[in-house]
Design an enzyme around this catalytic site. Structure first.
Site, PDB file in Angstrom:
ATOM      1  N   CYS A  33       0.860  -1.193   0.000  1.00 41.17           N
ATOM      2  CA  CYS A  33       0.000   0.000   0.000  1.00 41.17           C
ATOM      3  C   CYS A  33       0.894   1.240   0.000  1.00 41.17           C
ATOM      4  O   CYS A  33       2.106   1.142  -0.231  1.00 41.17           O
ATOM      5  CB  CYS A  33      -0.983  -0.002   1.174  1.00 41.17           C
ATOM      6  SG  CYS A  33      -0.226   0.116   2.799  1.00 41.17           S
TER       7      CYS A  33
ATOM      8  N   ASN B 238       2.290   1.465   4.312  1.00 41.59           N
ATOM      9  CA  ASN B 238       2.580   0.226   5.067  1.00 41.59           C
ATOM     10  C   ASN B 238       2.324   0.381   6.566  1.00 41.59           C
ATOM     11  O   ASN B 238       2.987  -0.246   7.396  1.00 41.59           O
ATOM     12  CB  ASN B 238       4.010  -0.280   4.798  1.00 41.59           C
ATOM     13  CG  ASN B 238       4.288  -1.705   5.265  1.00 41.59           C
ATOM     14  OD1 ASN B 238       5.383  -2.013   5.724  1.00 41.59           O
ATOM     15  ND2 ASN B 238       3.318  -2.588   5.178  1.00 41.59           N
TER      16      ASN B 238
ATOM     17  N   CYS C  74      -1.332   0.971   7.403  1.00 47.20           N
ATOM     18  CA  CYS C  74      -2.775   0.668   7.537  1.00 47.20           C
ATOM     19  C   CYS C  74      -3.158  -0.569   6.723  1.00 47.20           C
ATOM     20  O   CYS C  74      -3.255  -1.674   7.260  1.00 47.20           O
ATOM     21  CB  CYS C  74      -3.642   1.849   7.106  1.00 47.20           C
ATOM     22  SG  CYS C  74      -3.411   3.337   8.094  1.00 47.20           S
ATOM     23  N   ARG C  75      -3.387  -0.387   5.411  1.00 45.01           N
ATOM     24  CA  ARG C  75      -4.018  -1.463   4.631  1.00 45.01           C
ATOM     25  C   ARG C  75      -3.139  -2.684   4.412  1.00 45.01           C
ATOM     26  O   ARG C  75      -3.604  -3.819   4.588  1.00 45.01           O
ATOM     27  CB  ARG C  75      -4.470  -0.906   3.268  1.00 45.01           C
ATOM     28  CG  ARG C  75      -5.589   0.077   3.366  1.00 45.01           C
ATOM     29  CD  ARG C  75      -5.766   0.831   2.068  1.00 45.01           C
ATOM     30  NE  ARG C  75      -4.570   1.632   1.775  1.00 45.01           N
ATOM     31  CZ  ARG C  75      -4.326   2.244   0.630  1.00 45.01           C
ATOM     32  NH1 ARG C  75      -5.212   2.143  -0.356  1.00 45.01           N
ATOM     33  NH2 ARG C  75      -3.233   2.951   0.461  1.00 45.01           N
ATOM     34  N   SER C  76      -1.875  -2.496   3.970  1.00 44.01           N
ATOM     35  CA  SER C  76      -1.086  -3.699   3.640  1.00 44.01           C
ATOM     36  C   SER C  76      -0.701  -4.518   4.875  1.00 44.01           C
ATOM     37  O   SER C  76      -0.701  -5.749   4.789  1.00 44.01           O
ATOM     38  CB  SER C  76       0.122  -3.382   2.751  1.00 44.01           C
ATOM     39  OG  SER C  76       1.036  -2.515   3.373  1.00 44.01           O
TER      40      SER C  76
ATOM     41  N   ASP D  69      -8.329   4.206   1.117  1.00 45.69           N
ATOM     42  CA  ASP D  69      -7.314   4.377   2.157  1.00 45.69           C
ATOM     43  C   ASP D  69      -7.947   4.941   3.432  1.00 45.69           C
ATOM     44  O   ASP D  69      -8.402   6.089   3.454  1.00 45.69           O
ATOM     45  CB  ASP D  69      -6.239   5.335   1.643  1.00 45.69           C
ATOM     46  CG  ASP D  69      -4.990   5.264   2.506  1.00 45.69           C
ATOM     47  OD1 ASP D  69      -5.102   4.846   3.676  1.00 45.69           O
ATOM     48  OD2 ASP D  69      -3.914   5.620   2.009  1.00 45.69           O
TER      49      ASP D  69
HETATM   50  P1  4NP Z   1      -1.754   3.020   4.050  1.00 42.70           P
HETATM   51  O1  4NP Z   1      -2.259   4.438   4.594  1.00 42.70           O
HETATM   52  O2  4NP Z   1      -1.229   3.254   2.649  1.00 42.70           O
HETATM   53  O3  4NP Z   1      -2.994   2.166   4.034  1.00 42.70           O
HETATM   54  O4  4NP Z   1      -0.700   2.534   5.007  1.00 42.70           O
HETATM   55  C1  4NP Z   1      -1.435   5.577   4.613  1.00 42.70           C
HETATM   56  C2  4NP Z   1      -0.636   5.828   5.700  1.00 42.70           C
HETATM   57  C3  4NP Z   1       0.140   6.967   5.751  1.00 42.70           C
HETATM   58  C4  4NP Z   1       0.112   7.855   4.694  1.00 42.70           C
HETATM   59  C5  4NP Z   1      -0.670   7.602   3.596  1.00 42.70           C
HETATM   60  C6  4NP Z   1      -1.450   6.455   3.554  1.00 42.70           C
HETATM   61  N1  4NP Z   1       0.882   9.051   4.740  1.00 42.70           N
HETATM   62  O5  4NP Z   1       0.785   9.858   3.809  1.00 42.70           O
HETATM   63  O6  4NP Z   1       1.651   9.233   5.677  1.00 42.70           O
END
Ligand code: 4NP
Length: 153
Positions: free
Chosen positions: A8, A11, A13-15, A121
């Site tokens: 994702c 790394n 939240c989703r993955s 997301d």
């Molecule tokens: P993820 O969510 O891709 O599901 O882990 C996010 C976590 C942090 C950020 C973006 C998406 N960020 O921009 O910091």
């Protein structure tokens, strides 16, 4: 042993949710798998799973203790059999990092389901319940797909 890398943006939240949900399903139902997760960005490198994501996993009896965010590395493309992304933007980013996926390893998690779509997301939507149920649906569909292909325990 089938090796799966979930991907994702951050790394956190989703993955990681996909990694630990998939491991949970495989531990309950069997099969020879190795699963990990990584980010297309370096933004969250070294950070632990975002607390709302960790707590929804914990509520379902799934631990993600010790997981720290890592960035997808071009060598991962050689090592893993499947590179399973959470959304179309992640697929595009991985294609740029892998000379356009010459071995056809890259897909979205919900491409394995009956209703192919992105996983929104939750970092932006704040809807961790929908993220959990979409990711669970995708992990079950991926597990069923791989078992049909003969990933025996
Ligand atoms: P993820 O969510 O891709 O599901 O882990 C996010 C976590 C942090 C950020 C973006 C998406 N960020 O921009 O910091």
């Amino acid at each position: 042993m089938i090796k799966i890398m979930f991907v994702c943006l951050g790394n956190i939240c989703r993955s990681p949710m996909a990694e630990f949900i998939f491991k949970h399903i495989a531990a309950e139902r069997g099969g020879a798998f190795f699963a990990a997760s990584s980010a297309v960005s370096s933004e969250e490198e070294g950070n632990s799973v975002y607390p709302p994501a960790a707590s929804i996993l914990a509520r379902h009896g799934i631990s993600c203790e010790g997981k720290r965010a890592v960035r997808f590395n071009a060598r991962d493309y050689e090592h893993y059999d499947y590179v399973v992304c959470m959304d179309t933007r992640n697929v595009r980013a991985i294609c740029r990092m892998t000379n356009n996926d010459p071995l056809g390893k890259v897909s979205r998690l919900l491409d394995f389901s009956d209703n192919p779509r992105d996983i929104s997301d939750p970092w932006y939507t704040r809807d961790f319940e929908t993220a959990y149920s979409d990711i669970y649906e995708g992990c079950e569909a991926l597990y069923d797909y791989l078992m049909k292909k003969g990933a025996v325990s």
